[in-house]
Write a protein that holds these residues in place. Sequence first.
Motif, PDB file in Angstrom:
ATOM      1  N   LYS A  25      -6.823 -25.215 -43.073  1.00  0.00           N
ATOM      2  CA  LYS A  25      -6.704 -26.599 -43.548  1.00  0.00           C
ATOM      3  C   LYS A  25      -7.226 -26.664 -44.980  1.00  0.00           C
ATOM      4  O   LYS A  25      -8.313 -26.138 -45.271  1.00  0.00           O
ATOM      5  CB  LYS A  25      -7.521 -27.524 -42.636  1.00  0.00           C
ATOM      6  N   ASN A  55     -11.115 -31.421 -52.068  1.00  0.00           N
ATOM      7  CA  ASN A  55     -12.388 -31.296 -52.801  1.00  0.00           C
ATOM      8  C   ASN A  55     -13.267 -30.162 -52.249  1.00  0.00           C
ATOM      9  O   ASN A  55     -14.468 -30.128 -52.508  1.00  0.00           O
ATOM     10  CB  ASN A  55     -13.152 -32.623 -52.784  1.00  0.00           C
ATOM     11  N   SER A  86     -14.682 -26.203 -51.660  1.00  0.00           N
ATOM     12  CA  SER A  86     -15.044 -25.169 -52.636  1.00  0.00           C
ATOM     13  C   SER A  86     -14.154 -23.926 -52.535  1.00  0.00           C
ATOM     14  O   SER A  86     -14.064 -23.147 -53.467  1.00  0.00           O
ATOM     15  CB  SER A  86     -16.510 -24.776 -52.451  1.00  0.00           C
ATOM     16  N   PHE A  87     -13.482 -23.730 -51.413  1.00  0.00           N
ATOM     17  CA  PHE A  87     -12.728 -22.494 -51.184  1.00  0.00           C
ATOM     18  C   PHE A  87     -11.233 -22.747 -50.998  1.00  0.00           C
ATOM     19  O   PHE A  87     -10.396 -22.079 -51.605  1.00  0.00           O
ATOM     20  CB  PHE A  87     -13.290 -21.808 -49.929  1.00  0.00           C
ATOM     21  N   THR A  88     -10.910 -23.724 -50.134  1.00  0.00           N
ATOM     22  CA  THR A  88      -9.506 -23.868 -49.730  1.00  0.00           C
ATOM     23  C   THR A  88      -8.556 -24.293 -50.865  1.00  0.00           C
ATOM     24  O   THR A  88      -7.408 -23.832 -50.869  1.00  0.00           O
ATOM     25  CB  THR A  88      -9.382 -24.808 -48.513  1.00  0.00           C
ATOM     26  N   THR A 128      -8.250 -23.206 -33.679  1.00  0.00           N
ATOM     27  CA  THR A 128      -7.818 -21.822 -33.959  1.00  0.00           C
ATOM     28  C   THR A 128      -8.339 -20.781 -32.947  1.00  0.00           C
ATOM     29  O   THR A 128      -7.548 -19.951 -32.516  1.00  0.00           O
ATOM     30  CB  THR A 128      -8.134 -21.401 -35.414  1.00  0.00           C
ATOM     31  N   MET A 133      -4.605 -19.987 -39.783  1.00  0.00           N
ATOM     32  CA  MET A 133      -4.220 -21.388 -39.934  1.00  0.00           C
ATOM     33  C   MET A 133      -5.346 -22.043 -40.726  1.00  0.00           C
ATOM     34  O   MET A 133      -6.467 -22.154 -40.229  1.00  0.00           O
ATOM     35  CB  MET A 133      -4.191 -21.960 -38.517  1.00  0.00           C
ATOM     36  N   LYS A 139     -15.618 -17.416 -46.892  1.00  0.00           N
ATOM     37  CA  LYS A 139     -15.587 -18.399 -45.791  1.00  0.00           C
ATOM     38  C   LYS A 139     -15.004 -17.739 -44.543  1.00  0.00           C
ATOM     39  O   LYS A 139     -14.118 -16.887 -44.645  1.00  0.00           O
ATOM     40  CB  LYS A 139     -14.722 -19.610 -46.161  1.00  0.00           C
ATOM     41  N   PRO A 140     -15.481 -18.159 -43.348  1.00  0.00           N
ATOM     42  CA  PRO A 140     -14.933 -17.571 -42.116  1.00  0.00           C
ATOM     43  C   PRO A 140     -13.663 -18.265 -41.635  1.00  0.00           C
ATOM     44  O   PRO A 140     -13.542 -19.485 -41.746  1.00  0.00           O
ATOM     45  CB  PRO A 140     -16.071 -17.811 -41.098  1.00  0.00           C
ATOM     46  N   TYR A 141     -12.749 -17.494 -41.068  1.00  0.00           N
ATOM     47  CA  TYR A 141     -11.512 -18.024 -40.469  1.00  0.00           C
ATOM     48  C   TYR A 141     -11.190 -17.232 -39.207  1.00  0.00           C
ATOM     49  O   TYR A 141     -11.478 -16.033 -39.117  1.00  0.00           O
ATOM     50  CB  TYR A 141     -10.341 -17.960 -41.478  1.00  0.00           C
ATOM     51  N   THR A 142     -10.580 -17.933 -38.224  1.00  0.00           N
ATOM     52  CA  THR A 142     -10.272 -17.295 -36.937  1.00  0.00           C
ATOM     53  C   THR A 142      -8.785 -16.992 -36.873  1.00  0.00           C
ATOM     54  O   THR A 142      -7.978 -17.940 -36.795  1.00  0.00           O
ATOM     55  CB  THR A 142     -10.629 -18.256 -35.780  1.00  0.00           C
TER      56      THR A 142
HETATM   57  C1  LIG Z   1     -16.548 -19.227 -37.231  1.00  0.00           C
HETATM   58  C2  LIG Z   1     -15.694 -20.173 -38.058  1.00  0.00           C
HETATM   59  C3  LIG Z   1     -14.323 -20.070 -37.988  1.00  0.00           C
HETATM   60  C4  LIG Z   1     -13.525 -20.923 -38.763  1.00  0.00           C
HETATM   61  N1  LIG Z   1     -12.159 -20.835 -38.660  1.00  0.00           N
HETATM   62  C5  LIG Z   1     -11.382 -21.683 -39.395  1.00  0.00           C
HETATM   63  C6  LIG Z   1      -9.941 -21.623 -39.302  1.00  0.00           C
HETATM   64  O1  LIG Z   1      -9.376 -20.805 -38.571  1.00  0.00           O
HETATM   65  N2  LIG Z   1      -9.228 -22.484 -40.067  1.00  0.00           N
HETATM   66  C7  LIG Z   1      -9.825 -23.417 -40.910  1.00  0.00           C
HETATM   67  O2  LIG Z   1      -9.122 -24.156 -41.597  1.00  0.00           O
HETATM   68  N3  LIG Z   1     -11.176 -23.469 -41.010  1.00  0.00           N
HETATM   69  C8  LIG Z   1     -11.955 -22.641 -40.297  1.00  0.00           C
HETATM   70  N4  LIG Z   1     -13.324 -22.689 -40.437  1.00  0.00           N
HETATM   71  C9  LIG Z   1     -13.905 -23.550 -41.511  1.00  0.00           C
HETATM   72  C10 LIG Z   1     -13.877 -22.781 -42.837  1.00  0.00           C
HETATM   73  O3  LIG Z   1     -14.748 -21.699 -42.781  1.00  0.00           O
HETATM   74  C11 LIG Z   1     -14.305 -23.627 -44.046  1.00  0.00           C
HETATM   75  O4  LIG Z   1     -15.519 -24.240 -43.773  1.00  0.00           O
HETATM   76  C12 LIG Z   1     -13.263 -24.676 -44.393  1.00  0.00           C
HETATM   77  O5  LIG Z   1     -12.035 -24.039 -44.686  1.00  0.00           O
HETATM   78  C13 LIG Z   1     -13.679 -25.549 -45.589  1.00  0.00           C
HETATM   79  O6  LIG Z   1     -13.771 -24.743 -46.709  1.00  0.00           O
HETATM   80  P1  LIG Z   1     -13.921 -25.305 -48.207  1.00  0.00           P
HETATM   81  O7  LIG Z   1     -14.885 -24.384 -48.871  1.00  0.00           O
HETATM   82  O8  LIG Z   1     -12.622 -25.474 -48.857  1.00  0.00           O
HETATM   83  O9  LIG Z   1     -14.518 -26.732 -48.042  1.00  0.00           O
HETATM   84  P2  LIG Z   1     -16.013 -27.203 -48.227  1.00  0.00           P
HETATM   85  O10 LIG Z   1     -16.435 -27.047 -49.636  1.00  0.00           O
HETATM   86  O11 LIG Z   1     -16.875 -26.583 -47.209  1.00  0.00           O
HETATM   87  O12 LIG Z   1     -15.786 -28.714 -47.863  1.00  0.00           O
HETATM   88  C14 LIG Z   1     -14.945 -29.075 -46.782  1.00  0.00           C
HETATM   89  C15 LIG Z   1     -14.827 -30.610 -46.685  1.00  0.00           C
HETATM   90  O13 LIG Z   1     -15.977 -31.095 -46.096  1.00  0.00           O
HETATM   91  C16 LIG Z   1     -16.607 -31.954 -46.995  1.00  0.00           C
HETATM   92  N5  LIG Z   1     -18.027 -31.609 -46.878  1.00  0.00           N
HETATM   93  C17 LIG Z   1     -18.612 -30.446 -47.196  1.00  0.00           C
HETATM   94  N6  LIG Z   1     -19.914 -30.484 -46.929  1.00  0.00           N
HETATM   95  C18 LIG Z   1     -20.146 -31.710 -46.426  1.00  0.00           C
HETATM   96  C19 LIG Z   1     -21.309 -32.374 -45.943  1.00  0.00           C
HETATM   97  N7  LIG Z   1     -22.510 -31.767 -45.946  1.00  0.00           N
HETATM   98  N8  LIG Z   1     -21.182 -33.619 -45.483  1.00  0.00           N
HETATM   99  C20 LIG Z   1     -19.989 -34.253 -45.458  1.00  0.00           C
HETATM  100  N9  LIG Z   1     -18.862 -33.672 -45.894  1.00  0.00           N
HETATM  101  C21 LIG Z   1     -18.940 -32.428 -46.376  1.00  0.00           C
HETATM  102  C22 LIG Z   1     -16.042 -31.661 -48.348  1.00  0.00           C
HETATM  103  O14 LIG Z   1     -16.073 -32.816 -49.184  1.00  0.00           O
HETATM  104  C23 LIG Z   1     -14.656 -31.281 -48.007  1.00  0.00           C
HETATM  105  O15 LIG Z   1     -13.840 -32.421 -47.852  1.00  0.00           O
HETATM  106  C24 LIG Z   1     -14.133 -21.884 -39.641  1.00  0.00           C
HETATM  107  C25 LIG Z   1     -15.505 -21.975 -39.678  1.00  0.00           C
HETATM  108  C26 LIG Z   1     -16.289 -21.146 -38.899  1.00  0.00           C
HETATM  109  C27 LIG Z   1     -17.778 -21.289 -38.979  1.00  0.00           C
END
Ligand SMILES: Cc1cc2nc3c(=O)[nH]c(=O)nc-3n(C[C@H](O)[C@H](O)[C@H](O)COP(=O)(O)OP(=O)(O)OC[C@H]3O[C@@H](n4cnc5c(N)ncnc54)[C@H](O)[C@@H]3O)c2cc1C
Length: 460
Positions: free
Chosen positions: A292, A296, A298-300, A342, A290, A263-266
Amino acid sequence: MLNVPAPSFPVPSSQQRVSAGGRNKTPLKPGRSLMDWIKVKSSGKDLTGLKGRLIEVTEEELAKHNKKTDCWICIRGGKSTENAGKEILNGAFSNSKHPQEADKPIHPRYDWFQTDSTVTMVIYTKQKDMSSDRVTVDYQENILRGEITVGDYSYLLLIELSHPIQNFEVNASGRTGNVELILQKKDHNVWKSLGQSLEGHDTFIKNSQRGIYYRKCRLSSLTEINHNTRLFCFELPQGCHLQVPVGHHVYLKITISGIEVVKPYTPVSQALITDLLKSSQDNEQYLYMMIKIYPNGSFTPKIDTLAIGDYVFVSSPRGCFRTAQVEKMEDIFLVAAGTGFTPMVKLLRHVLNRASNLRKVKLIFFNKTENDILWREQLENLCLTDKRFEAQFILSEPSDLWTGYKGQISHSLLSEAVARSKKDSKVLTCICGPNGFIDQGTRFLEGLGFSQEEIFVFRE
Ligand SMILES: Cc1cc2nc3c(=O)[nH]c(=O)nc-3n(C[C@H](O)[C@H](O)[C@H](O)COP(=O)(O)OP(=O)(O)OC[C@H]3O[C@@H](n4cnc5c(N)ncnc54)[C@H](O)[C@@H]3O)c2cc1C
């Protein structure tokens, strides 16, 4: 008898004489000196007839130019380095064989030289705003990997060094575009070659075509920011030079149930205020993120289980934001939702320190509740210490006590929030958040008369 030396020309110490070691030098015509050559060289004339281009010369081609009026010399035995596994002797130059795309920058070339204690590699990129955050270097098990971003392109050095090194230093010149890698030799011996080039060495391809490279980083500290967001501090391994440019992101990679998840983070700075007061950079061996946590997601949830001392893989930086875009601006609006804040952290520091014409920089920060506002206290303190900065918080689900702005991103809310400090001021609006937020926000900004050049979207 007087000991009068026989008249001689050139005088015994002249550069035109045969050197002490017996090396033959070409005698110059009487009346000519080294100064004549210096004058010709600095005349600005195109002496090579190549208009500044570099060409690859084969030994056969070189052998043809053996006349008094057409004489080429090979100064340091350059060898082509295009194929993997070749030994790199002193003075290796490169040249792309493919026809250049219209917008493709010049293929960088490199050279190297040594002293008793160092080997210096110089990479000539011709990229005028070259800086050390465009250079990522990893040295592990005698393999040196250097990647330089030149516009949208990536130049790669990948060499198994002929001798071990202790450490290295990276210098980049924005004036000349040259990058220097100064390698500290482990043993003070003479290197006959730099080493063996590995597959991919000396290639110059689009950033998007270059495979993402990861190194293993140790979680060194963890700080709570609010009820669901933490500041993760990762330590880069020894032998790694990696700086994330303003507005760029990295990828984190962890293995979950046997599957690699990315996953990407800044990266942000360690803090907003203290950083602004410090003129020096953060400690460059640490990256702060930083993040969040979504219960639920997939990564955090997995990254949330990491303990200090655990490892994750961190990629080289990616992104297309250029700080030159903001340095001439008078008004800058940063429109962020949640962790879309971020990229604004380092950007804010950069513009307050560097944008010389800056009149106003305003953060328009959308969140659900007061508890979700990241670094609220620091932002409010910054408003007090720097009059150019303003922060506006907008909540979609505020408590009854909230007296500030309420609602979602909208045309009417933005029309008030992004007012220019003067008519026709040079303005840039940066926006980051969930995709729906970005799409809506961009539409509203366009509706308010912002041109495409005046809107920058942070996304992957
Ligand atoms: C360039 C870039 C930079 C980023 N920088 C940061 C950063 O600095 N800090 C940060 O915290 N995050 C950042 N993000 C977001 C980060 O990459 C992840 O997407 C985020 O941490 C969520 O990851 P996850 O896999 O835990 O959650 P996911 O599995 O992606 O789910 C996240 C939440 O969204 C809900 N969800 C997922 N898909 C859907 C959908 N289709 N419809 C409705 N709800 C949905 C899930 O139920 C969950 O609650 C960045 C993203 C990008 C593209």
